[in-house]
Design a protein around this motif. Sequence first.
Motif, PDB file in Angstrom:
ATOM      1  N   SER A   1     -28.108 -36.013  13.265  1.00  0.00           N
ATOM      2  CA  SER A   1     -28.833 -35.619  14.480  1.00  0.00           C
ATOM      3  C   SER A   1     -30.246 -36.202  14.532  1.00  0.00           C
ATOM      4  N   THR A   2     -30.830 -36.572  13.385  1.00  0.00           N
ATOM      5  CA  THR A   2     -32.177 -37.160  13.435  1.00  0.00           C
ATOM      6  C   THR A   2     -32.127 -38.689  13.418  1.00  0.00           C
ATOM      7  N   SER A   3     -30.909 -39.236  13.336  1.00  0.00           N
ATOM      8  CA  SER A   3     -30.813 -40.709  13.305  1.00  0.00           C
ATOM      9  C   SER A   3     -30.962 -41.277  14.717  1.00  0.00           C
ATOM     10  N   PRO A   4     -31.632 -42.428  14.857  1.00  0.00           N
ATOM     11  CA  PRO A   4     -31.865 -42.973  16.202  1.00  0.00           C
ATOM     12  C   PRO A   4     -30.585 -43.444  16.867  1.00  0.00           C
ATOM     13  N   SER A   5     -29.546 -43.760  16.088  1.00  0.00           N
ATOM     14  CA  SER A   5     -28.353 -44.341  16.699  1.00  0.00           C
ATOM     15  C   SER A   5     -27.616 -43.315  17.554  1.00  0.00           C
ATOM     16  N   GLY A   6     -27.795 -42.018  17.244  1.00  0.00           N
ATOM     17  CA  GLY A   6     -27.119 -41.005  18.039  1.00  0.00           C
ATOM     18  C   GLY A   6     -27.834 -40.718  19.358  1.00  0.00           C
ATOM     19  N   GLN A   7     -29.012 -41.329  19.579  1.00  0.00           N
ATOM     20  CA  GLN A   7     -29.804 -40.998  20.766  1.00  0.00           C
ATOM     21  C   GLN A   7     -30.085 -42.267  21.567  1.00  0.00           C
ATOM     22  N   ASP A   8     -29.356 -42.418  22.662  1.00  0.00           N
ATOM     23  CA  ASP A   8     -29.517 -43.674  23.400  1.00  0.00           C
ATOM     24  C   ASP A   8     -30.547 -43.561  24.519  1.00  0.00           C
ATOM     25  N   HIS A   9     -31.146 -42.374  24.677  1.00  0.00           N
ATOM     26  CA  HIS A   9     -32.134 -42.221  25.743  1.00  0.00           C
ATOM     27  C   HIS A   9     -33.548 -42.292  25.173  1.00  0.00           C
ATOM     28  N   GLN A  10     -34.454 -42.975  25.860  1.00  0.00           N
ATOM     29  CA  GLN A  10     -35.863 -42.873  25.483  1.00  0.00           C
ATOM     30  C   GLN A  10     -36.724 -43.007  26.721  1.00  0.00           C
ATOM     31  N   ASP A  11     -37.880 -42.322  26.721  1.00  0.00           N
ATOM     32  CA  ASP A  11     -38.797 -42.435  27.849  1.00  0.00           C
ATOM     33  C   ASP A  11     -39.741 -43.607  27.669  1.00  0.00           C
ATOM     34  N   ILE A  12     -40.219 -43.820  26.427  1.00  0.00           N
ATOM     35  CA  ILE A  12     -41.004 -45.030  26.186  1.00  0.00           C
ATOM     36  C   ILE A  12     -40.668 -45.601  24.808  1.00  0.00           C
ATOM     37  N   THR A  13     -40.985 -46.883  24.657  1.00  0.00           N
ATOM     38  CA  THR A  13     -40.775 -47.569  23.390  1.00  0.00           C
ATOM     39  C   THR A  13     -42.142 -47.957  22.843  1.00  0.00           C
ATOM     40  N   VAL A  14     -42.352 -47.746  21.555  1.00  0.00           N
ATOM     41  CA  VAL A  14     -43.600 -48.165  20.918  1.00  0.00           C
ATOM     42  C   VAL A  14     -43.245 -48.983  19.678  1.00  0.00           C
ATOM     43  N   ASP A  15     -43.773 -50.202  19.602  1.00  0.00           N
ATOM     44  CA  ASP A  15     -43.552 -51.032  18.415  1.00  0.00           C
ATOM     45  C   ASP A  15     -44.716 -50.840  17.468  1.00  0.00           C
ATOM     46  N   VAL A  16     -44.422 -50.565  16.205  1.00  0.00           N
ATOM     47  CA  VAL A  16     -45.478 -50.394  15.212  1.00  0.00           C
ATOM     48  C   VAL A  16     -45.235 -51.400  14.085  1.00  0.00           C
ATOM     49  N   ILE A  17     -46.267 -52.194  13.792  1.00  0.00           N
ATOM     50  CA  ILE A  17     -46.148 -53.224  12.755  1.00  0.00           C
ATOM     51  C   ILE A  17     -47.158 -52.906  11.660  1.00  0.00           C
TER      52      ILE A  17
ATOM     53  N   ILE B   1     -48.831 -41.004  22.905  1.00  0.00           N
ATOM     54  CA  ILE B   1     -47.476 -40.762  23.388  1.00  0.00           C
ATOM     55  C   ILE B   1     -47.505 -39.599  24.391  1.00  0.00           C
ATOM     56  N   PRO B   2     -46.503 -39.536  25.273  1.00  0.00           N
ATOM     57  CA  PRO B   2     -46.428 -38.381  26.177  1.00  0.00           C
ATOM     58  C   PRO B   2     -45.748 -37.217  25.451  1.00  0.00           C
ATOM     59  N   ALA B   3     -46.318 -36.006  25.554  1.00  0.00           N
ATOM     60  CA  ALA B   3     -45.710 -34.837  24.919  1.00  0.00           C
ATOM     61  C   ALA B   3     -44.437 -34.449  25.660  1.00  0.00           C
ATOM     62  N   GLY B   4     -43.476 -33.943  24.919  1.00  0.00           N
ATOM     63  CA  GLY B   4     -42.231 -33.476  25.521  1.00  0.00           C
ATOM     64  C   GLY B   4     -41.293 -34.588  25.951  1.00  0.00           C
ATOM     65  N   ARG B   5     -41.676 -35.833  25.692  1.00  0.00           N
ATOM     66  CA  ARG B   5     -40.830 -36.966  26.085  1.00  0.00           C
ATOM     67  C   ARG B   5     -40.284 -37.654  24.840  1.00  0.00           C
ATOM     68  N   THR B   6     -39.221 -38.424  25.031  1.00  0.00           N
ATOM     69  CA  THR B   6     -38.590 -39.102  23.905  1.00  0.00           C
ATOM     70  C   THR B   6     -39.248 -40.464  23.682  1.00  0.00           C
ATOM     71  N   VAL B   7     -39.747 -40.668  22.484  1.00  0.00           N
ATOM     72  CA  VAL B   7     -40.408 -41.931  22.151  1.00  0.00           C
ATOM     73  C   VAL B   7     -39.567 -42.651  21.103  1.00  0.00           C
ATOM     74  N   ARG B   8     -39.214 -43.885  21.406  1.00  0.00           N
ATOM     75  CA  ARG B   8     -38.478 -44.662  20.402  1.00  0.00           C
ATOM     76  C   ARG B   8     -39.453 -45.609  19.698  1.00  0.00           C
TER      77      ARG B   8
ATOM     78  N   HIS C   1     -37.334 -56.856   9.211  1.00  0.00           N
ATOM     79  CA  HIS C   1     -36.293 -55.888   9.576  1.00  0.00           C
ATOM     80  C   HIS C   1     -36.917 -54.791  10.438  1.00  0.00           C
ATOM     81  N   THR C   2     -36.245 -54.407  11.512  1.00  0.00           N
ATOM     82  CA  THR C   2     -36.782 -53.352  12.383  1.00  0.00           C
ATOM     83  C   THR C   2     -35.999 -52.062  12.192  1.00  0.00           C
ATOM     84  N   THR C   3     -36.726 -50.982  11.920  1.00  0.00           N
ATOM     85  CA  THR C   3     -36.111 -49.667  11.779  1.00  0.00           C
ATOM     86  C   THR C   3     -36.537 -48.843  12.991  1.00  0.00           C
ATOM     87  N   GLU C   4     -35.631 -48.029  13.518  1.00  0.00           N
ATOM     88  CA  GLU C   4     -35.990 -47.224  14.684  1.00  0.00           C
ATOM     89  C   GLU C   4     -36.126 -45.755  14.306  1.00  0.00           C
TER      90      GLU C   4
END
Length: 325
Positions: free
Chosen positions: A107-123, A146-153, A180-183
């Motif tokens: 349930s905490t893995s990103p692959s089970g969640q295909d919805h996101q409100d915004i994407t943030v890349d962190v390097i 980030i916006p509170a209450g929203r899904t951030v990938r 390698h990119t981890t989500e």
Amino acid sequence: MLVGELSLLVVLATACEGPESFLDTAGPAAEEIAGLWWIMFALGLGVYAVVMGFVAVPIWRRWRRRRGPPSDERDLIVERRFLGGVIGGSIVILFSLYLVAAPVLVSTSPSGQDHQDITVDVIGRQFWWEVRYPDHDVITANEIHIPAGRTVRFRITSGDVIHAFWIPRLHGKVDMTPGHTTELVVTADEPGHYRGRCTEYCGIAHAQMILHVYAHEPGEFEEWMEELADEPETDGQDEGRAVFASHCAACHTVRGDFPSSPVGPDLSDFALRQKLASGVVDNDRENLRRWILDPHDVKPGAAMPATRLERDDLEALLDYLESLR
Ligand code: CUA
């Protein structure tokens, strides 16, 4: 034994609250992880009690034997039962741990969640964080909004060595691996300030690679993004701009004035940041002066070299940097 109990008390006293406590959860993923942690903690306590019993029983029996005749055969039977209990108990405990951990992993893995409100890349970089908002065309550093209450990938990677990304109150820890990119899919339930840090030893300033995450009300978040996306107004900062051009522009970008220098953090919204040097000190004029003149005094191991400047040039540069908003 005493040391073990004392360290347990220290862990309990320090882990339950504070800006980096994973037990003081502020989002659904962290909540599930903390729940799992409590189950494991209770099981660990049980195992600890049983092991202490295993230590106590032979002591007691040795003490009793001293007073009566030896009974080798009975001892052997008891020892075999004992061993059977240890092996059987371990299998049951490990299997039940797997049973409670597997659903949390899913349930905490990103692959089970295909919805996101915004994407943030962190390097991850030695020793700071590059932050990109591809939806808003913004590049910044060391602070994530980030916006509170929203899904951030979060899409997480590294530009040099292996770092690790952890915002304890929001989610678990993931490695930042070059190439390698981890989500990680994160939601902050409430607006607020959350602290994160690098949790993989990455060099001398590893412990000073601190991350600040600000969760805003969604409307306020959009305003922030617009502000970050705007080019800074640097009119009337000609002197400072000239100093920047000769001392800073080889490594730092300022949108509009000094485009694309990929070595150091993008400084286009520098004056909007709360902290300096990847979260180490407050972003005020005095700290900024110290930082420019001798970065290694503020943060040993920082890649930025010390800059020698005449007093007037330094003040003009500070004015220019403080206009970047
Ligand atoms: Cu980056 Cu430790």
